[in-house]
Design an enzyme around this catalytic site. Structure first.
Site, PDB file in Angstrom:
ATOM      1  N   CYS A 186      15.779 114.202 102.025  1.00 53.64           N
ATOM      2  CA  CYS A 186      16.713 113.239 101.424  1.00 53.64           C
ATOM      3  C   CYS A 186      18.139 113.787 101.333  1.00 53.64           C
ATOM      4  O   CYS A 186      19.048 113.051 100.964  1.00 53.64           O
ATOM      5  CB  CYS A 186      16.224 112.798 100.049  1.00 53.64           C
ATOM      6  SG  CYS A 186      14.711 111.821 100.131  1.00 53.64           S
ATOM      7  N   GLU A 223      12.750 101.374  96.213  1.00 54.69           N
ATOM      8  CA  GLU A 223      13.371 102.042  97.350  1.00 54.69           C
ATOM      9  C   GLU A 223      12.498 101.956  98.599  1.00 54.69           C
ATOM     10  O   GLU A 223      13.000 101.855  99.711  1.00 54.69           O
ATOM     11  CB  GLU A 223      13.634 103.507  96.987  1.00 54.69           C
ATOM     12  CG  GLU A 223      14.373 104.268  98.049  1.00 54.69           C
ATOM     13  CD  GLU A 223      14.638 105.700  97.647  1.00 54.69           C
ATOM     14  OE1 GLU A 223      15.723 105.949  97.098  1.00 54.69           O
ATOM     15  OE2 GLU A 223      13.762 106.554  97.880  1.00 54.69           O
ATOM     16  N   HIS A 252      25.099  97.035 102.774  1.00 52.71           N
ATOM     17  CA  HIS A 252      25.670  97.627 103.992  1.00 52.71           C
ATOM     18  C   HIS A 252      26.760  98.651 103.681  1.00 52.71           C
ATOM     19  O   HIS A 252      27.827  98.650 104.289  1.00 52.71           O
ATOM     20  CB  HIS A 252      26.162  96.542 104.959  1.00 52.71           C
ATOM     21  CG  HIS A 252      25.039  95.874 105.671  1.00 52.71           C
ATOM     22  ND1 HIS A 252      24.262  94.917 105.057  1.00 52.71           N
ATOM     23  CD2 HIS A 252      24.544  96.034 106.906  1.00 52.71           C
ATOM     24  CE1 HIS A 252      23.333  94.506 105.908  1.00 52.71           C
ATOM     25  NE2 HIS A 252      23.473  95.180 107.040  1.00 52.71           N
TER      26      HIS A 252
END
Length: 145
Positions: free
Chosen positions: A37, A130, A78
């Site tokens: 991550c 998530e 985005h």
């Protein structure tokens, strides 16, 4: 849209509103213990917001669903979450764009908006999913955050 039941918050308000939405965004966690991550990667985040209150506004709404969507979707969709410097930073782990911090930050942004409304609804919880198997629920403590 993801349709499921969410953890419930016990309360005594007359009205409870839930808004589901999703947005696509990338992030990375700037810490050596974050493993993979640490690299930039993306998710389609699914968010559920729970708002409650006793009084409706002059339009008959507790809060307009579109206002909630604007606060979250238009801010994050985005984007690279790490670039949202008003919400996250790489120098303080309490402000890394982890799912936990994202959920808390969404709550803080919504709470700031709701406290400006005459009918004073309350955001009781924010759920951020998530991945299909991982989500976080943020609920402020009753005495504050």
């Amino acid at each position: 849209m993801l349709q499921q039941f969410y953890p419930q918050v016990q309360h005594s308000y007359s009205y409870e509103l839930n808004k589901d939405m999703h947005f696509a965004a990338a992030h990375f966690i700037p810490h050596e213990d974050a493993g993979k991550c640490r690299n930039v990667h993306g998710h389609t985040y699914f968010v559920n917001i729970t708002v409650a209150g006793d009084d409706l506004n002059e339009s008959g709404f507790l809060v307009n669903f579109q206002d909630l969507k604007k606060i979250v979707h238009s801010r994050y969709d985005h984007t690279i979450m790490n670039d949202q410097l008003e919400d996250f930073n790489e120098n303080n782990s309490d402000q890394f764009p982890t799912t936990e911090v994202i959920a808390r930050t969404i709550w803080e942004n919504i709470d700031r908006f709701l406290t400006s409304l005459p009918n004073k609804p309350k955001c009781l919880q924010v759920l951020v999913r998530e991945t299909p198997t991982s989500y976080v629920v943020y609920r402020p403590k009753v005495s504050g955050k």
